[in-house]
Design a protein around this motif. Structure first.
Motif, PDB file in Angstrom:
ATOM      1  N   CYS A  77       0.846  -1.201   0.000  1.00  0.00           N
ATOM      2  CA  CYS A  77       0.000   0.000   0.000  1.00  0.00           C
ATOM      3  C   CYS A  77       0.878   1.246   0.000  1.00  0.00           C
ATOM      4  O   CYS A  77       1.878   1.310   0.711  1.00  0.00           O
ATOM      5  N   GLU A  79       0.476   5.358   0.603  1.00  0.00           N
ATOM      6  CA  GLU A  79      -0.412   6.385   1.139  1.00  0.00           C
ATOM      7  C   GLU A  79       0.151   7.749   0.776  1.00  0.00           C
ATOM      8  O   GLU A  79       1.361   7.967   0.819  1.00  0.00           O
ATOM      9  N   GLU A  81      -0.817  12.175   0.943  1.00  0.00           N
ATOM     10  CA  GLU A  81      -1.662  13.286   1.357  1.00  0.00           C
ATOM     11  C   GLU A  81      -1.772  14.222   0.171  1.00  0.00           C
ATOM     12  O   GLU A  81      -0.792  14.474  -0.520  1.00  0.00           O
ATOM     13  N   LEU A 100      -6.555  12.117   2.164  1.00  0.00           N
ATOM     14  CA  LEU A 100      -5.571  11.055   2.248  1.00  0.00           C
ATOM     15  C   LEU A 100      -6.003   9.968   1.274  1.00  0.00           C
ATOM     16  O   LEU A 100      -7.174   9.589   1.270  1.00  0.00           O
ATOM     17  N   GLU A 101      -5.077   9.491   0.461  1.00  0.00           N
ATOM     18  CA  GLU A 101      -5.402   8.480  -0.537  1.00  0.00           C
ATOM     19  C   GLU A 101      -4.469   7.298  -0.355  1.00  0.00           C
ATOM     20  O   GLU A 101      -3.285   7.468  -0.083  1.00  0.00           O
ATOM     21  N   ARG A 102      -5.044   6.097  -0.489  1.00  0.00           N
ATOM     22  CA  ARG A 102      -4.253   4.864  -0.383  1.00  0.00           C
ATOM     23  C   ARG A 102      -4.421   4.035  -1.651  1.00  0.00           C
ATOM     24  O   ARG A 102      -5.541   3.806  -2.110  1.00  0.00           O
TER      25      ARG A 102
END
Length: 119
Positions: A77, A79, A81, A100-102
Motif C-alpha cells: 500500500c 499512502e 496526502e 488522504l489516498e491509499r
C-alpha cells in the motif's frame, strides 16, 4: 513489486490523473479493482472506476492533485496526502479539498484498490 516501484506507480497515477490521461491510467487497474471515496462513494470493477473518473474529469476539467508526501505501508500500500484544486463547471465555484489516498497493489503490480479519505 518493490516498495519503491509502488511509490513510483502511485506518482505516475497522480501525474496521469493531472494530465487527464485515462487511456494510460486504465492499464494500471486490475479488472476487479475497487475504489472507495469519502467524496464520491464506492465503485467496483475497472469499468465502473474509469466511468466515474471520466465523469469527474468532465465536471472539474482543470482538476489537479498536489501531493505533499508518499509513503509505503504494509508492503502493498502507498499512502499520500493531497490537496485537490480546480473549478466545478456546474457551479463555477473553486474546489480546494484535502485528503488522504491509499493505493493497494496486487502481486501482479496492478492497482487492486484505491481509498480516498477526507482530512
Amino acid at each position: 513489486m518493490t516498495n519503491t516501484e509502488q511509490i513510483e506507480a502511485a506518482r505516475a497515477f497522480v501525474a496521469l490523473s493531472n494530465a487527464h490521461r485515462l487511456d494510460w491510467i486504465s492499464p494500471m487497474f486490475d479488472e476487479n479493482a475497487s475504489y472507495y471515496s469519502a467524496f464520491l462513494g464506492d465503485f467496483l470493477g475497472k469499468t465502473a472506476i474509469l466511468d466515474m473518473m471520466t465523469s469527474f474529469f468532465s465536471k472539474i476539467p482543470d482538476v489537479n492533485w498536489h501531493i505533499s508526501s508518499y509513503r509505503n505501508l504494509n508492503g502493498s500500500c502507498v499512502e499520500l496526502e493531497f490537496v485537490r484544486t480546480g473549478t466545478d463547471i456546474e457551479s463555477e465555484q473553486p474546489v480546494n479539498v484535502s485528503g488522504l489516498e491509499r493505493f493497494f497493489f496486487s502481486k501482479e503490480g496492478l492497482i487492486s484498490r484505491i481509498e480516498v479519505h477526507k482530512s
